[in-house]
Write a protein that holds these residues in place. Structure first.
Motif, mmCIF file in Angstrom:
data_model
loop_
_atom_site.group_PDB
_atom_site.id
_atom_site.type_symbol
_atom_site.label_atom_id
_atom_site.label_comp_id
_atom_site.label_asym_id
_atom_site.label_seq_id
_atom_site.Cartn_x
_atom_site.Cartn_y
_atom_site.Cartn_z
ATOM 1 N N SER A 158 0.828 -1.206 0.000
ATOM 2 C CA SER A 158 0.000 0.000 0.000
ATOM 3 C C SER A 158 0.862 1.256 0.000
ATOM 4 O O SER A 158 0.568 2.243 -0.681
ATOM 5 C CB SER A 158 -0.926 0.001 1.220
ATOM 6 O OG SER A 158 -1.677 1.189 1.286
ATOM 7 N N ALA A 159 1.968 1.211 0.749
ATOM 8 C CA ALA A 159 2.894 2.344 0.774
ATOM 9 C C ALA A 159 3.536 2.554 -0.593
ATOM 10 O O ALA A 159 3.752 3.688 -1.031
ATOM 11 C CB ALA A 159 3.961 2.133 1.841
ATOM 12 N N VAL A 160 3.840 1.461 -1.292
ATOM 13 C CA VAL A 160 4.375 1.561 -2.655
ATOM 14 C C VAL A 160 3.369 2.266 -3.554
ATOM 15 O O VAL A 160 3.720 3.176 -4.322
ATOM 16 C CB VAL A 160 4.700 0.156 -3.213
ATOM 17 C CG1 VAL A 160 5.025 0.225 -4.707
ATOM 18 C CG2 VAL A 160 5.865 -0.466 -2.455
ATOM 19 N N ALA A 161 2.099 1.867 -3.482
ATOM 20 C CA ALA A 161 1.060 2.495 -4.299
ATOM 21 C C ALA A 161 0.892 3.971 -3.952
ATOM 22 O O ALA A 161 0.719 4.818 -4.837
ATOM 23 C CB ALA A 161 -0.263 1.751 -4.123
ATOM 24 N N ALA A 162 0.958 4.302 -2.652
ATOM 25 C CA ALA A 162 0.796 5.695 -2.226
ATOM 26 C C ALA A 162 1.911 6.577 -2.759
ATOM 27 O O ALA A 162 1.699 7.762 -3.048
ATOM 28 C CB ALA A 162 0.733 5.774 -0.703
ATOM 29 N N ARG A 163 3.109 6.016 -2.891
ATOM 30 C CA ARG A 163 4.252 6.775 -3.410
ATOM 31 C C ARG A 163 4.275 6.834 -4.931
ATOM 32 O O ARG A 163 5.140 7.502 -5.496
ATOM 33 C CB ARG A 163 5.569 6.144 -2.928
ATOM 34 C CG ARG A 163 5.798 6.209 -1.432
ATOM 35 C CD ARG A 163 7.246 5.857 -1.090
ATOM 36 N NE ARG A 163 7.605 4.505 -1.519
ATOM 37 C CZ ARG A 163 7.510 3.424 -0.742
ATOM 38 N NH1 ARG A 163 7.039 3.527 0.492
ATOM 39 N NH2 ARG A 163 7.885 2.238 -1.199
ATOM 40 N N SER A 164 3.323 6.159 -5.575
ATOM 41 C CA SER A 164 3.365 6.027 -7.038
ATOM 42 C C SER A 164 2.019 6.357 -7.660
ATOM 43 O O SER A 164 1.437 5.534 -8.379
ATOM 44 C CB SER A 164 3.769 4.592 -7.406
ATOM 45 O OG SER A 164 4.875 4.145 -6.653
ATOM 46 N N PRO A 165 1.476 7.559 -7.407
ATOM 47 C CA PRO A 165 0.158 7.902 -7.968
ATOM 48 C C PRO A 165 0.195 7.886 -9.492
ATOM 49 O O PRO A 165 1.134 8.381 -10.103
ATOM 50 C CB PRO A 165 -0.103 9.310 -7.426
ATOM 51 C CG PRO A 165 1.253 9.850 -7.080
ATOM 52 C CD PRO A 165 2.072 8.680 -6.654
ATOM 53 N N GLY A 166 -0.818 7.273 -10.090
ATOM 54 C CA GLY A 166 -0.899 7.210 -11.544
ATOM 55 C C GLY A 166 -0.119 6.079 -12.167
ATOM 56 O O GLY A 166 -0.226 5.831 -13.368
ATOM 57 N N ALA A 167 0.678 5.366 -11.364
ATOM 58 C CA ALA A 167 1.458 4.244 -11.894
ATOM 59 C C ALA A 167 0.618 2.976 -11.894
ATOM 60 O O ALA A 167 -0.400 2.867 -11.204
ATOM 61 C CB ALA A 167 2.718 4.021 -11.070
#
Length: 246
Positions: A158-167
């Motif tokens: 989830s932290a990975v997704a939060a740091r990667s908006p639009g990815a």
């Protein structure tokens, strides 16, 4: 809920991706959207599952999306992986990566295999070809295991997704962790990583795919590790994705 099937032949020969082309995957295009988290549920210890993750990343990146590939290794190895991704892939670069603890551990369950190295190396080649691709490690095997490990892995991803908006996030993980519904055959209350991810605000569209295969072999730990046979239930050997609403 959406799920997938990936028919393939384990222990078959597959084409590695380069920056110019991607291996054909029937039905992949609808999955390639910004903000999607795609969980690829694998049987650890095959050549084909890491190769498939690389090809999905290739398709996503060549469609113009920034891509983050989640790998089920400890985040403590992230610096080594980043350094290798930024390198020319020379022998010294490979040695520096493979000196890390996952590759040197006495217990090997398939997550630090030659095929997993090839996945990282393929991502490096895509990146050096000008595509926006990176790797993110999300395992939590140092936790107490079981349900707590699922929570910790969900938090990490989830932290990975939060740091990667639009990815687009493409996470290769064991096919229990990838489940997006509560419960397993042994425990109806068990909450896998995928189920927990679906309840986190940072994760947008969540899709879980589970591997189907026509049989072959894999490096299996049950509990001793070694090459084991797998009986398949699918006759189709072309890579494809099938989605349903069941």
């Amino acid at each position: 809920m959406v799920r997938w099937l990936l028919p393939l032949v384990l222990a078959s020969s597959v084409l590695a991706s380069d920056s110019e082309s991607c291996h054909p995957i029937e039905g992949i295009q609808p999955l390639l959207t910004p903000g999607t988290t795609l969980l690829l549920g694998e049987i650890h210890g095959t050549e084909e599952s890491p190769a498939f993750a690389l090809e999905v990343a290739c398709h996503a990146a060549r469609s113009g999306l920034p891509v983050v590939v989640g790998i089920e290794l400890r985040p403590s190895e992230q610096e080594r992986v980043d350094a290798y991704m930024n390198s020319d892939g020379a022998d010294d670069d490979k040695r520096a990566l493979l000196a890390g603890s996952p590759w040197q551990a006495s217990y090997q369950d398939g997550r630090a295999s030659h095929a997993m190295f090839d996945l990282i190396d393929g991502l490096r080649e895509l990146r050096h070809g000008g595509l926006e691709v990176r790797a993110a490690l999300f395992d939590a095997s140092g936790s107490s295991g079981g349900q707590q490990r699922e929570r910790d892995m969900a938090r990490n991803l989830s932290a990975v997704a939060a740091r990667s908006p639009g990815a687009m996030i493409i996470a290769l993980t064991g096919n229990i962790h990838s489940r997006i519904t509560r419960g397993t055959a042994r425990n109806s209350e068990y909450e896998p990583m995928g189920y927990l991810l679906g309840r986190k605000d940072a994760v947008g569209r969540l899709i879980s795919l589970n591997v189907a295969h026509a049989g072959g072999s894999a490096w299996i730990c049950a509990p001793d590790c070694g090459v084991g046979s797998l009986r398949g239930g699918q006759g189709q050997t072309q890579w494809r994705v099938e989605l349903d609403d069941k």
